[in-house]
Design an enzyme around this catalytic site. Structure first.
Site, mmCIF file in Angstrom:
data_model
loop_
_atom_site.group_PDB
_atom_site.id
_atom_site.type_symbol
_atom_site.label_atom_id
_atom_site.label_comp_id
_atom_site.label_asym_id
_atom_site.label_seq_id
_atom_site.Cartn_x
_atom_site.Cartn_y
_atom_site.Cartn_z
ATOM 1 C CG ASP A 443 -1.754 1.006 1.316
ATOM 2 O OD1 ASP A 443 -1.642 2.181 0.447
ATOM 3 O OD2 ASP A 443 -3.074 1.042 2.042
ATOM 4 C CG HIS A 444 3.278 4.127 -3.129
ATOM 5 N ND1 HIS A 444 4.341 3.953 -2.273
ATOM 6 C CD2 HIS A 444 3.726 4.486 -4.365
ATOM 7 C CE1 HIS A 444 5.357 4.583 -2.859
ATOM 8 N NE2 HIS A 444 4.975 4.841 -4.170
ATOM 9 N NE ARG A 445 -4.238 3.881 1.479
ATOM 10 C CZ ARG A 445 -5.231 3.396 1.914
ATOM 11 N NH1 ARG A 445 -6.385 4.116 2.050
ATOM 12 N NH2 ARG A 445 -5.299 2.134 2.286
ATOM 13 C CB VAL A 447 4.677 0.445 2.234
ATOM 14 C CG1 VAL A 447 6.008 -0.093 1.795
ATOM 15 C CG2 VAL A 447 4.023 -0.044 3.377
#
Length: 473
Positions: A443-445, A447
């Site tokens: 999850d790029h939010r 990580v």
């Protein structure tokens, strides 16, 4: 969850056997009308969106009627079986009939109700507050009592049995979202569903009246034209020899909803690495001969799981979740390791609780139990709750790797590809080595690329040199 319909008949209702589940399919009945049942006896098996669960009856009696056949999907709160109970308590319907002394009768009727046991926990506790009788007319006293009954009925998952306007319209979450998107106030919608539940058709019907406003006659005419748009003819005439239609329900329905929600909520990033796992495969063979692992299942997944746990220990920020409501990142100081498992009912992801605390033999035992329970279809809903990271072993199907979708509420998922003998440069020479490709979606939010890359690189480094399980752990 039970109610009284007459002095000696109890209706057993479909309980919420998970966390917030709204429906379940009756897979099999273990009793028939006329059979004698005892308290705690399993009467049927149901399949929820998470697992297959057996339901016990909470009292003694004789089965009067099965309200639904096998294969029927039933909403939580609907009565599924009627049981004759000898010497049962007085019916609830007697309370409003005894108008001369309602204040004295209410405490007596509240006693047999209590907190009815259901499969998971107990039902909503009956209120212990006693209202002091007022000297005025009885009508004001009956209003709060009726409203309380309607509210209690709604909390139990079904609409009120009497013609009372509930304090909040009954509708499932997707219907509420539809109403919100269309700007429809559910309080103004007339429900047509069972137990007074508002359906999608009711919401559409509520927004339909503004359309006929320009003319009363032309509007009914498009209705026949709209019928073909719904394509009833193709559905009715499709070639059954060339097509098969399978209802989407149970685990597959829940998986579809979860994957759509995850894919369009969490911004996914997937990174890949190809690694030489020859030494790991040698260690697997050595562990199989170790007496500490006697009777345990030892395979590459065991060491891959341990490698991921060590990587998380070295990079703890990856073990987190995103709280949209609070706008917070929740750091998890524990690892509940999920293992994606393909079952006849669909994909499920049970997890090993506190996997980070387990030794390698303990982890092997937990993995073996998880896999065997999943294949038998006996995974409990609790075993699929609270996961933090997941491993999906797509290599068992012979594919190199994939771009896995995050399990809702988790920050990362590791896909493991097939381990194949390939030409590889080893110590300056091209040799046949056992190689696999790993893929980490996160999850790029919460990580970023650096953190995700470190986690994946650590896993690969451990699998290339398994001795790092000792030096890094």
């Amino acid at each position: 969850m039970t109610t009284m319909t007459e002095a000696s008949v109890r209706e057993f209702k479909m309980p919420d056997v998970g966390e917030g589940l709204t429906e379940a399919e009756i897979l099999k009945w273990y009793v028939q009308p006329g059979d004698t049942v005892t308290d705690g006896q399993v009467v049927c098996e149901v399949e929820t969106a998470k697992a297959a669960v057996e339901l016990p009856i909470p009292y003694d009696g004789v089965v009067r009627e099965l309200h639904f056949p096998e294969g029927t999907t039933v909403d939580v709160g609907m009565a599924i079986i009627a049981v004759d109970v000898v010497g049962g308590p007085a019916p609830l319907a007697e309370a409003p009939a005894q108008a001369p002394a309602p204040a004295e009768k209410e405490p007596e009727e509240a006693k047999p109700q209590g907190r009815q046991p259901v499969l998971v926990g107990y039902g909503v506790a009956a209120s212990s507050t006693k209202r002091r009788p007022r000297k005025g007319a009885d009508v004001p006293r009956q209003e709060p009592s009726t409203a309380a009954q309607a509210l209690q009925s709604e909390l139990n998952g079904h609409g009120p049995a009497v013609a009372v306007t509930p304090p909040r319209p009954l509708a499932k979450p997707p219907v509420r979202k539809l109403a919100k998107d269309l700007g429809v106030d559910l309080a103004t919608v007339t429900p047509t569903g069972p137990d007074g539940i508002i359906t999608r058709e009711d919401v559409h019907a509520a927004v339909a009246p503004p359309a006929p406003a320009p003319a009363a006659e032309p509007v009914p005419q498009p209705a026949p034209a709209a019928a073909p748009v719904a394509t009833p003819a193709p559905v009715a005439t499709y070639d059954t020899a060339r097509e098969t239609r399978i209802p989407v329900k149970g685990v597959r329905k829940a998986t579809a909803a979860a994957m759509v929600g995850s894919a369009f909520t969490a911004p996914h990033v997937t990174e890949f690495v190809t690694v030489d796992v020859t030494r790991t495969m040698k260690l697997v063979e050595e562990l199989k001969a170790d007496k500490e692992f006697a009777g345990l299942r030892v395979n590459p997944l065991l060491l891959i799981s341990k490698a991921l746990l060590v990587a998380i220990k070295r990079n703890p920020d990856v073990n987190a979740s995103w709280d949209e409501a609070a706008q917070e990142i929740v750091q998890k100081h524990y690892v509940n390791l999920g293992i994606a498992a393909a079952t006849p009912r669909g994909l499920i992801v049970p997890n090993i609780k506190d996997a980070h605390t387990k030794t390698l033999p303990q982890l092997a035992g937990a993995l073996g139990e998880l896999v065997s329970t999943a294949k038998e279809g006996k995974t409990s809903p609790a075993a699929m709750q609270g996961g933090t990271v997941t491993i999906t072993n797509v290599g068992v199907f012979g594919v190199d790797t994939g771009t896995p979708i995050l399990n809702p509420g988790e920050s990362a998922i590791l896909a493991v590809g097939a381990i194949k003998l390939q030409p590889w440069v080893h110590k300056g020479k091209v040799k046949p080595r056992q190689v696999t490709t790993l893929a980490l979606s996160f999850d790029h939010r919460l990580v970023d690329g650096e953190l995700g890359s470190k986690v994946l690189a650590d896993v690969a480094a451990i699998l290339e040199q398994p001795k790092r399980l000792i030096t890094w752990a």
